[in-house]
Design a protein around this motif. Structure first.
Motif, PDB file in Angstrom:
ATOM      1  N   CYS A  62      -5.728   6.203   7.264  1.00  7.82           N
ATOM      2  CA  CYS A  62      -4.597   5.273   7.288  1.00  7.82           C
ATOM      3  C   CYS A  62      -5.078   3.872   7.679  1.00  7.82           C
ATOM      4  CB  CYS A  62      -3.535   5.751   8.286  1.00  7.82           C
ATOM      5  SG  CYS A  62      -2.986   7.438   8.024  1.00  7.82           S
ATOM      6  N   SER A  88       2.521  -0.817   9.197  1.00  6.73           N
ATOM      7  CA  SER A  88       2.330   0.525   8.612  1.00  6.73           C
ATOM      8  C   SER A  88       2.210   1.619   9.665  1.00  6.73           C
ATOM      9  CB  SER A  88       1.089   0.543   7.692  1.00  6.73           C
ATOM     10  OG  SER A  88       1.224  -0.390   6.644  1.00  6.73           O
ATOM     11  N   PHE A 108       1.637   5.779   9.082  1.00  7.19           N
ATOM     12  CA  PHE A 108       0.654   6.578   9.813  1.00  7.19           C
ATOM     13  C   PHE A 108       1.306   7.785  10.476  1.00  7.19           C
ATOM     14  CE2 PHE A 108      -0.626   7.117  14.327  1.00  7.19           C
ATOM     15  CZ  PHE A 108      -1.724   7.932  14.124  1.00  7.19           C
TER      16      PHE A 108
END
Length: 570
Positions: free
Chosen positions: A387, A407, A411
């Motif tokens: 990730c 993000s 994750f």
């Protein structure tokens, strides 16, 4: 609701004398019908005007045996004022001391006593009682689902079937012992033993699978341990704070800020997790490391090896040409390799993606190059578990154009997918043509709710089954040693490691049953030691059946009563 206990055969008499007024309505309430009544103090029933405790209480009377405990149950729904509740409880206690009830009084129920009476009256079995306790203790959605799945009695039914099968097999052996010389059997002793051994092998594989799934269920029950592993300033503390949603760890540009392990419990989409932020790993060649930091590094590596999931934090850096790059020091790589060797679930997280240039095309190309680089330096991590995040951008407010800045949520989705894989029930190599794949998965999902107490008896029963098979399939001159079973998985094939066997104890050890170690004519053997001791073999089946009886609380096991208190006190 206050829980009161009394002898079921006298409870109706006590109910009537407690709540009824002196009128034509002096009768017990209609079963399963809410009845509005006044509650009076029964201490002086001959008084002209008895003292009113509550002017309007709802009574619900449930006659045995169709109640939660299997005994008569009366529910009093009274006004909730503390004085009213206290006066009613005092009146019940005072009246109960002179009533014909068990122990001479109506009293407050002991912890778990209602559940114990439900067990004694056949309303619950031990597995359902334990599942009820797990339901009351559940804090997350996954714990609730796990507990509820164990309340349907499916596990108890399965264990009782196993016990019955072992008793039948033992009966066949007993008949072979007692009547082989006087009666004609359609099967030879060798065929008898071969048939029974095949049944025991099939049962043994099911027990092994139950134990394997029980270890997965423990992750749901006790929580999944996560270790954040990486070099100093990789962003471990920042990621921890983003995961738990508060400033749980100190974040500083100074290297070595985190010395000890910071463990934080958090509910991630229904999974209970314990996230551990640890000291950054670096070697002595990189810089001078003090004794305190050295101890922190040692503890960090130890915590990673004890965790269920390891998240490796890597940091994006800019090289001399101002191009983004990523590297890993030897200390971190060695720790990751150790975790991989022990079968840990590993995720790689590339932090500081905000350093990558903002142009869409260049950003996409740079991200792809960085992903490829991580795959090269950490080949043991699947590409889908790599990730890219930005802890700095994660502090920004979500917008319509970017609902997940940094993000972090992306994750967490990958992380919870790993949780799901860790806690999904395994069906092993067992196949039942009567069930579809979905039905088989549902069937084995129930084994996730196996508790530690049940696992203990399953392990003990498994040892007795193995001892039986050792007698049936191998000469007595090769006695079986005490087994220590450790469930493992390798390439999708279930195995159980043997602690005293350096080569490992495999689940297919007793597959070859073509020539069981028994003959009808003892003289056919050159050595008497090669003859199966059928009496001892039958005893091993009895011991295994007793283990299953201890799980459910049924059967003829002599010490079932000894374990009831342990279960119901919870």
């Amino acid at each position: 609701m206050a829980h009161l206990s009394s002898q079921p055969s006298y409870i109706r008499h006590d109910i009537c004398s407690f709540y009824c007024a002196r009128s034509s309505r002096d009768s017990a309430p209609k079963p399963r019908t809410a009845t509005l009544r006044k509650l009076y103090d029964p201490s002086d029933p001959d008084h002209v005007e008895p003292r009113v405790l509550d002017t309007g209480a709802l009574l619900l009377f449930f006659p045995a045996p169709n109640t939660v405990t299997g005994a008569d149950v009366l529910e009093l729904h009274v006004h909730g004022g503390p004085a009213i509740v206290r006066s009613i409880l005092n009146a019940i206690s005072k009246h109960g001391r002179s009533s014909r009830v068990r122990d001479g009084a109506i009293r407050h129920a002991e912890p778990g006593e209602f559940t114990k009476w439900a067990f004694y009256n056949g309303r619950l079995d031990l597995t359902q009682a334990e599942a009820l306790g797990e339901t009351l203790a559940a804090e997350t959605e996954q714990q609730r689902r796990l507990a509820v799945s164990g309340t349907d009695g499916g596990l108890a039914k399965r264990y009782e079937e196993w016990r019955t099968m072992l008793l039948c097999a033992r009966g066949e052996l007993e008949a072979l012992i007692d009547f082989s010389e006087d009666q004609h059997f359609d099967e030879s002793p060798a065929e008898f033993m071969s048939s029974i051994s095949e049944q025991v092998v099939a049962l043994k594989r099911q027990v092994e699978l139950h134990l394997l799934n029980a270890s997965r269920g423990e992750l749901l029950r006790n929580g999944i341990s996560i270790a954040l592993l990486g070099a100093p300033n990789a962003g471990k503390s920042s990621l921890l704070n983003r995961i738990v949603g508060r400033e749980a760890a100190i974040v500083s540009a100074e290297e070595g800020t985190t010395r000890d392990i910071v463990d934080v419990s958090v509910d991630l989409n229904g999974w209970l997790c314990r996230v551990g932020d640890m000291a950054g790993l670096r070697s002595k060649e990189q810089s001078v490391i003090g004794s305190i930091e050295q101890e922190g590094i040692r503890r960090a590596r130890e915590r990673a090896l004890q965790s269920d999931v390891v998240v490796v934090l890597l940091s994006i850096e800019m090289d001399a040409d101002r191009k983004p790059t990523v590297s890993i020091n030897g200390e971190v790589l060695e720790a990751v390799q150790e975790c991989h060797a022990t079968g840990k679930t590993i995720l790689a997280v590339l932090n500081k993606i905000d350093l990558v240039v903002d142009q869409p095309r260049a950003n996409k190309e740079a991200a792809r190059d960085l992903h490829t680089r991580v795959c090269q330096i950490l080949p043991m991590v699947p590409a889908g578990r790599i990730c890219m995040i930005s802890c700095r951008r994660a502090s920004d407010d979500p917008t319509a154009s970017d609902p997940d800045p940094g993000s972090i949520q992306a994750f967490l989705t990958v992380l919870t997918d790993a949780f799901s894989e860790l806690t999904t029930a395994s069906t092993g190599e067992i196949r039942d043509n009567r069930m579809t794949a979905a039905e088989a998965q549902s069937y084995w999902t129930a084994s996730l709710s196996v508790t530690h107490r049940q696992s203990t008896y399953l392990s003990e029963g498994l040892r007795h089954l193995d001892d039986f098979l050792s007698l049936a399939c191998y000469p007595q001159s090769q006695p079986s040693q005490a087994q220590s079973y450790l469930p493992t998985e390798s390439d999708g094939t279930m195995e159980f490691a043997h602690s005293s066997d350096p080569n490992g104890y495999h689940g297919d050890r007793h597959k070859n049953l073509d020539a069981p170690n028994i003959v009808s004519d003892p003289d056919a053997h050159a050595h008497a030691d090669d003859i199966v001791d059928i009496v001892t073999a039958a005893e091993h089946l009895r011991f295994a059946a007793d283990c299953f009886a201890k799980i459910t609380g049924k059967g003829e096991s002599g010490d079932v009563e000894d374990i009831l208190g342990v279960v119901f006190e919870k």
